[in-house]
Design a protein around this motif. Structure first.
Motif, mmCIF file in Angstrom:
data_model
loop_
_atom_site.group_PDB
_atom_site.id
_atom_site.type_symbol
_atom_site.label_atom_id
_atom_site.label_comp_id
_atom_site.label_asym_id
_atom_site.label_seq_id
_atom_site.Cartn_x
_atom_site.Cartn_y
_atom_site.Cartn_z
ATOM 1 N N ALA C 33 11.963 5.734 -1.077
ATOM 2 C CA ALA C 33 11.141 4.524 -1.252
ATOM 3 C C ALA C 33 9.669 4.838 -1.469
ATOM 4 O O ALA C 33 8.851 3.935 -1.644
ATOM 5 C CB ALA C 33 11.311 3.608 -0.020
ATOM 6 N N LEU C 34 9.331 6.116 -1.431
ATOM 7 C CA LEU C 34 7.930 6.500 -1.622
ATOM 8 C C LEU C 34 7.466 6.095 -3.016
ATOM 9 O O LEU C 34 8.099 6.440 -4.012
ATOM 10 C CB LEU C 34 7.797 8.021 -1.444
ATOM 11 C CG LEU C 34 6.392 8.626 -1.648
ATOM 12 C CD1 LEU C 34 5.431 8.176 -0.574
ATOM 13 C CD2 LEU C 34 6.483 10.157 -1.688
ATOM 14 N N ARG C 35 6.361 5.370 -3.072
ATOM 15 C CA ARG C 35 5.825 4.978 -4.383
ATOM 16 C C ARG C 35 4.637 5.866 -4.721
ATOM 17 O O ARG C 35 3.802 6.157 -3.865
ATOM 18 C CB ARG C 35 5.365 3.526 -4.379
ATOM 19 C CG ARG C 35 6.526 2.541 -4.411
ATOM 20 C CD ARG C 35 6.029 1.146 -4.781
ATOM 21 N NE ARG C 35 5.301 1.134 -6.047
ATOM 22 C CZ ARG C 35 4.507 0.142 -6.438
ATOM 23 N NH1 ARG C 35 4.357 -0.920 -5.657
ATOM 24 N NH2 ARG C 35 3.874 0.199 -7.590
ATOM 25 N N VAL C 36 4.562 6.261 -5.990
ATOM 26 C CA VAL C 36 3.462 7.102 -6.441
ATOM 27 C C VAL C 36 2.526 6.252 -7.291
ATOM 28 O O VAL C 36 2.971 5.546 -8.201
ATOM 29 C CB VAL C 36 3.978 8.309 -7.246
ATOM 30 C CG1 VAL C 36 2.814 9.117 -7.804
ATOM 31 C CG2 VAL C 36 4.870 9.172 -6.360
ATOM 32 N N HIS C 37 1.236 6.294 -6.949
ATOM 33 C CA HIS C 37 0.235 5.489 -7.659
ATOM 34 C C HIS C 37 -0.702 6.400 -8.445
ATOM 35 O O HIS C 37 -1.073 7.469 -7.956
ATOM 36 C CB HIS C 37 -0.584 4.670 -6.652
ATOM 37 C CG HIS C 37 0.242 3.713 -5.860
ATOM 38 N ND1 HIS C 37 0.436 2.409 -6.226
ATOM 39 C CD2 HIS C 37 0.957 3.890 -4.724
ATOM 40 C CE1 HIS C 37 1.213 1.800 -5.348
ATOM 41 N NE2 HIS C 37 1.544 2.683 -4.418
ATOM 42 N N GLU C 38 -1.053 5.948 -9.639
ATOM 43 C CA GLU C 38 -2.004 6.689 -10.469
ATOM 44 C C GLU C 38 -3.225 5.801 -10.728
ATOM 45 O O GLU C 38 -3.096 4.668 -11.172
ATOM 46 C CB GLU C 38 -1.363 7.065 -11.824
ATOM 47 C CG GLU C 38 -0.100 7.916 -11.715
ATOM 48 C CD GLU C 38 -0.394 9.395 -11.429
ATOM 49 O OE1 GLU C 38 -1.594 9.783 -11.395
ATOM 50 O OE2 GLU C 38 0.576 10.154 -11.226
ATOM 51 N N VAL C 39 -4.403 6.315 -10.427
ATOM 52 C CA VAL C 39 -5.636 5.519 -10.567
ATOM 53 C C VAL C 39 -6.533 6.228 -11.584
ATOM 54 O O VAL C 39 -6.891 7.400 -11.392
ATOM 55 C CB VAL C 39 -6.359 5.401 -9.210
ATOM 56 C CG1 VAL C 39 -7.573 4.487 -9.330
ATOM 57 C CG2 VAL C 39 -5.394 4.896 -8.129
ATOM 58 N N PRO C 40 -6.908 5.527 -12.670
ATOM 59 C CA PRO C 40 -7.659 6.199 -13.744
ATOM 60 C C PRO C 40 -8.996 6.773 -13.284
ATOM 61 O O PRO C 40 -9.710 6.158 -12.481
ATOM 62 C CB PRO C 40 -7.891 5.073 -14.775
ATOM 63 C CG PRO C 40 -6.826 4.068 -14.475
ATOM 64 C CD PRO C 40 -6.555 4.153 -13.016
#
Lengths: 420, 420, 420
Positions: C33-40
């Motif tokens: 369930a781990l979500r990976v976030h990418e922030v510009p």
């Protein structure tokens, strides 16, 4: 400071009289703005009344051969302060009731007073007393107690940008005793001269008053304005040996109490903090429950705890220039701490602001100094929520107020902090 | 006090029954105003119900030869308290389940009860138990459990000028155990006799109740008035050796907690203060959260911490007259402290009043006593701002309440102080 | 846990880049369930801006003979993190300015970064450095700094019955360093897996973020909801030797601060509690004055206080499986404590309820366990006045929260207690 003390030492001060006037005249050479006040005998002051003015020209005890065996001209301490005038012959037995000596310190002349119970007497070394073997002695005390005289005190006000005041009070009523309290007078004088030269937030009020009745008179004349006093100290016993002692005000946690604790902590000198006690010097009056002013007492070894106390051994040799200088420097640090203590608000309180792009990250080179500087910046930012003064931060962070103040000024300079 | 204890020791007390009645009848010889209350079995009391009344005439175990090998007449402790009646032959195996002894203290008879689980049994020394080698024994317990009986307790009220109360509570349900709690009963009795003779501000209420159920019954009958209780103590274990122990009330800082700490401090005897614990004597009931009364527990070595506890070694030799007397004297000092504790207001709060012209300066001669007297006057004046009780002053000044009280009375006498 | 760490150790993580992505991908094997976030890059975040994404393929220094004398492929630590790309010949003198070594630990490679000041460099052991005697060296750093890249972080939410949250935060930006902070990542991962399997009152939020900028980015995206965070911990340095260290949140007495103190007390392991300090890991951000979240920092020996810190000696040998397991078990105990901490109300607050007829008196056999059980029942009953949480009772009673919780459940079961 020692030179000033040497000029003051020979003067025979008392609760009232010319000795106090001469003393204040000399202090005015250093502090031209010092004002001298005269309050008539008989003036009511709170629960007290200003006593008659006492002056003394001469006093002696002569033996049968007409030789002065006790001679006021030899030492001011020989006279019981406020001795009533007397002249006549007394048996040795009668004379004995009027002699004061210290059997356990047989070389020293004690200091004694009888301000409020009319009496006369001589103080002398126990050795000297034991040599009195004649059957009769001629006694002369050439003193005056003038019901129409005045009580004299001095006051110096150094106005600051705020009308809030710091009170510094010394007793000026002791004759030839150097530590108690010429040391207080000279350190206060030099502190005042120093403060006069620098910009001030607070208004500083120095009062040089005879003990007890002097502060009571002063309080009785300033009842309406004592509320402006934010911080205060009684200064005494600042030239002797022994470590610093700070006796807290009745409030115990007043800003001056906390500031003095920090200044002594950060001076890294041996010192002791003592709790409030309703016995001691004029803090007893300033901290009476009706006034309850935030006034502590700053000294080195406290009264009664060193052998020279209230004897002829409390002389110019007992006070050392370097001890006076160290006392002065602690007081300067205290004033600096009070002046710089403010409560700020961090204007970027969400997360740490990026100090690097503002030139504050590792702004000062490596080593412990640099680490403390970084920590000071972080502590000031972290605790400046409008609730923590620099003093409170200094207590929690175990960092000195001056360092935190520099950090606050730097942060204010880049727009991260605002004095609230 | 020891003589009274000698009369009480042989009586077989229990939660209910004639032993308690006989005990209270003897106490009434000393305290004629003591009232004895009888509460019927089955009466609801808070979460509990008054149990059946238990009495016992005789109990024994005979061996095959018909000799009494365990004999209630020899020692009250031989019977398991609240044993149901029984008569018959039992195998040694069956008997063993009903015997209680202390292998690690083989000479001593333990004290055991089974108030709320019907059972029968005998307590005996482990040595005695090991001599039981017969195969069968005749057992007889001639006891009664009367569902129509009553629970008995005693209560003495010494009215004071105020209806505010001091509660003193002892348990009276233990058979031949001297320290636990005949010591409490006799010290309380003598304290009551002493208080009855002197003027009192507080109303003193002494309750002599069986443990747990007794205080619960008492509380259930006084729910409307317990709010008048300002201070209270459970008294127990006051005759043995060991230093004083004061267990704080649930409130921890109630006036009685602070007063007891001061009294023990100023008595200069070894002592220990212990925090609240919801286990122990009847303070458990008085300090239950619904009541939360300011009731602590005063004893010497606490229960379970001395080897004689709840055994036949807690006998008349274990309690010493001088230990009882010392306990009584601490309690007298406590009552004096509570009686004299007031909050005053300094009527000349601006500066120190001039004590000299009121005859209070050095009013008592030199030495430490004189110095303490002067200090007491100054402390009372300085802290009497309507916020500090004498007790609070005693804590801060480290001076005894009685000395401060004398100072307050003297200052009130010259018009400088007013009880607020 | 050590096996997971062995997989993560070789990856070259940094503030941004593929190393973080690979790391999170491996953690997702354990936590689907781990979500990976990418922030510009360039995104504003509070007072900061997301930096360019940094990746590195290769880096080396070759001597005149063309031999790789410093080789990134040998150890991730050889490269100064965020080194800008470079390729060319440099004199030894020029090269020296870009080398970092530890003269006092000559065998170890240090870990160094230059995130916000563009620079390039190599880290190496001092021994290795001293062997560089050639006049010229060829230097190559094959890195990219992409202004159009992203910053990567991971987040796992385990919903509970309440929306109130427990935040657990680890930094995931360090390359081949095992204790700092692979230990935090793996312990957090296993804790999350454990919690996912059990019913939960609280919602647990695990965040795996690059240090400083990562938590700042996370905070900037959750400003509206951070108010739901009731308790939080930064997890780091959990696999090395040395006793546990808990650094309190800025609030100092938050529930998590008190709970951790109890858990460590009751685990009966050596440990230290440290006061808040605005220096350290991401608690600096969570506890910035605008957020002031109740987030402490849990570790073993703190950063900078063990010799291996930020060097190549912080390797897989330095962390021991049993130390990781012990850390995990303390965290499980903490979560249990937080989950079970409630405030109850005694429904029979007048006197003690009769536990015997409810089967709770001596319900558990003798010995210390039985005594503690009885005490736990009494403490819970006595202090459950709606004002004392189980945690407060645990502090006062010196009993473990789990025991008190069992007592509370038992008392609730018989109708004596109600969660308030």
């Amino acid at each position: 400071m020692h030179a000033l003390m040497e000029r003051l030492y020979p003067i025979c001060r008392s609760l009232t009289g010319n000795g106090v006037r001469q003393t204040l005249a000399i202090l005015r050479e250093y502090l031209p703005a010092l004002r001298v006040h005269e309050v008539p005998s008989g003036t009511p002051a709170l629960d007290w009344t200003v006593p008659a003015e006492w002056n003394i020209r001469d006093a002696w005890v002569k033996n049968a051969a007409g030789e002065r065996v006790i001679d006021f001209r030899q030492h001011n301490l020989h006279i019981l302060q406020y001795s009533t005038p007397v002249h006549g012959w007394f048996s040795r037995q009668e004379l004995e009731d009027h002699l004061f000596s210290l059997p356990e310190q047989p070389h020293l002349i004690p200091y004694r007073t009888s301000y409020y119970q009319p009496n006369w007497g001589f103080c002398l070394s126990h050795q000297q007393r034991q040599q009195l073997q004649d059957e009769y002695y001629e006694v002369c005390i050439d003193s005056t107690l003038d019901e129409h005289g005045t009580l004299t005190y001095g006051e110096l006000v150094l106005a600051g940008t705020s009308e809030e005041e710091v009170l510094l009070s010394c007793h000026c009523c002791h004759p030839s005793l150097a530590n108690d309290n010429l040391s207080g007078l000279v350190v206060a004088t030099f502190l005042a001269r120093e403060l006069a030269r620098t910009p001030r937030r607070y208004t500083y009020r120095f009062v040089f008053v005879p003990g007890t009745i002097g502060s009571i008179v002063w309080l009785s004349r300033h009842q309406d304005t004592v509320g402006l006093i934010r911080h205060g100290l009684v200064l005494t016993l600042l030239g002797g040996a022994g470590h610093f002692t700070y006796k807290q005000s009745r409030r115990a946690t007043a800003e001056v109490d906390r500031a003095m604790a920090l200044v002594l902590r950060d001076a890294q000198v041996p010192h002791a903090l003592r709790p409030w006690l309703p016995y001691g010097y004029d803090e007893r009056q300033y901290c009476s429950p009706g006034f309850n002013l935030p006034v502590g007492c700053f000294s080195r070894t406290p009264f009664g705890e060193f052998a020279e106390y209230h004897t002829s051994a409390d002389n110019l040799d007992f006070v050392a220039p370097e001890q006076l200088a160290e006392s002065l420097s602690v007081l300067e640090a205290l004033c600096l701490t009070l002046e710089s203590n403010r409560t700020y608000r961090n204007l970027q309180p969400y997360g740490e602001p990026q100090l690097g792009r503002r030139g504050l990250y590792k702004g000062v080179g490596g080593g412990q100094e640099g680490a403390d500087w970084q920590l000071a910046l972080l502590w000031v930012l972290n605790l400046s929520d409008g609730q923590h003064s620099l003093l409170a931060i200094a207590e929690q962070a175990a960092l000195p107020v001056p360092l935190l103040h520099r950090a606050a000024v730097a942060l204010e300079g880049v727009g991260l902090l605002h004095a609230s």
